[in-house]
Design a protein around this motif. Structure first.
Motif, short mmCIF file in Angstrom:
data_model
loop_
_atom_site.label_atom_id
_atom_site.label_comp_id
_atom_site.label_asym_id
_atom_site.label_seq_id
_atom_site.Cartn_x
_atom_site.Cartn_y
_atom_site.Cartn_z
N GLU A 1 -12.35 0.56 1.72
CA GLU A 1 -11.44 0.04 0.70
C GLU A 1 -11.12 -1.43 0.97
OE1 GLU A 1 -8.32 3.52 0.12
OE2 GLU A 1 -9.18 3.46 2.14
N TRP B 1 0.85 -1.19 0.00
CA TRP B 1 0.00 0.00 0.00
C TRP B 1 0.89 1.24 0.00
CZ3 TRP B 1 -5.44 0.31 0.22
CH2 TRP B 1 -6.10 -0.92 0.35
N SER C 1 -7.12 -2.00 -3.05
CA SER C 1 -8.34 -2.49 -2.39
C SER C 1 -8.17 -3.97 -2.09
CB SER C 1 -9.57 -2.27 -3.27
OG SER C 1 -9.47 -3.03 -4.46
N ILE D 1 -6.32 3.66 5.87
CA ILE D 1 -7.09 2.74 5.03
C ILE D 1 -8.42 2.45 5.71
CG2 ILE D 1 -7.12 0.44 4.00
CD1 ILE D 1 -4.02 0.53 4.08
#
Length: 286
Positions: free
Chosen positions: A184, A129, A213, A137
């Protein structure tokens, strides 16, 4: 002497009485007003057009080139656990990377990690990420209410697993939301898998190998039907969140990322591998 002929129009005008001029005198101001308004309207239209042109923003050549460019389209993962979904991106989206420097940093930091196994599994590529500290997130954890042996404490165990990974000093934080459409990452529950597994993670990445995601599915029972307790749910959640963050399997059964989880906590190698992964940019190192 015979008089000279006068033109017919003049003759008619001379022959008119004074009272005959009255309608003509009344109509002349009307004709003048109509002519004035026509000129005024035309002038206003020209002025308005000029003002609109002056207020319109100037579009540069660069803006013309980028307007109408479609955004990257993301395909969701549909394969088994750990599958990666590819996304199309426009030309020039891949940043310049110093592969030699990344390899050097890998070599210096790989001791005590299983980063080499991840690279072997992913064809020499790393996925992670982007930095998400200021903008955590967003995670949604579903309820398993209605499923046999569901315990509301299981959701708390899942949240604790996310928190434990985020406390390793990596540039990622999580926030739990109540609206699934705003998330997400989605965590769902099933009774059991048809395969001999207790959890599955599917994540999607963009062209630059940034994870964007994910979906995690956790079982309440082993494949054979035995119920999982809170401690086992926490361990499986730790394993699946490890996948979510970019880790892959390791052959060491003492690590939480072993294919068949036998431990209940993160091992030193799990922590070291995660920290190394998040100190490097994603992408291929070939």
């Amino acid at each position: 002497m015979v008089p000279t002929a006068v033109p017919s129009v003049l003759t008619a005008a001379l022959a008119m009485k004074r009272t005959d001029y009255l309608p003509l005198a009344l109509l002349l101001p009307v004709f003048g007003f109509v002519a004035y308004q026509t000129v005024r309207i035309r002038t206003s239209r020209v002025t308005a057009t000029s003002q609109a042109a002056a207020l319109a923003p100037t579009i540069t050549a660069k803006e013309k080139a980028t307007r109408g460019t479609p955004r990257a389209r993301v395909k969701r993962a549909t394969a088994d656990a750990g599958a990666v979904a590819h996304a199309s991106a426009g030309p020039g989206d891949v940043p310049a990377r110093d592969v030699a420097d990344i390899r050097r940093r890998l070599s210096m930091g790989e001791s005590g990690t299983y980063i080499d196994q991840i690279l072997a599994e992913r064809d020499s590529a790393l996925a992670r990420w982007p930095e998400r500290v200021a903008n955590p997130i967003r995670v949604w954890v579903a309820s398993g209410q209605g499923l046999p042996d569901w315990d509301p404490d299981f959701a708390s165990e899942v949240r604790a697993a996310f928190y434990e990974w985020s406390q390793l000093g990596i540039p990622v934080r999580f926030v739990f939301v109540v609206d699934s459409s705003a998330a997400e990452v989605h965590v769902n529950w099933i009774d059991h898998f048809s395969d001999p597994i207790s959890g599955k993670t599917l994540w999607a990445r963009d062209r630059n190998w940034w994870i964007i995601s994910a979906n995690i599915t956790l079982a309440l029972h082993h494949n054979g039907g035995e119920p999982l307790d809170a401690e086992a749910v926490k361990a499986i959640a730790l394993h699946e969140v490890g996948h979510l963050l970019g880790l892959d399997h390791t052959t060491d059964t003492l690590d939480i990322m072993t294919p068949r989880v036998r431990v209940r906590d993160l091992a030193a190698a799990d922590r070291a591998t995660m920290r190394l992964l998040y100190s490097l940019p994603p992408g291929s190192i070939k």
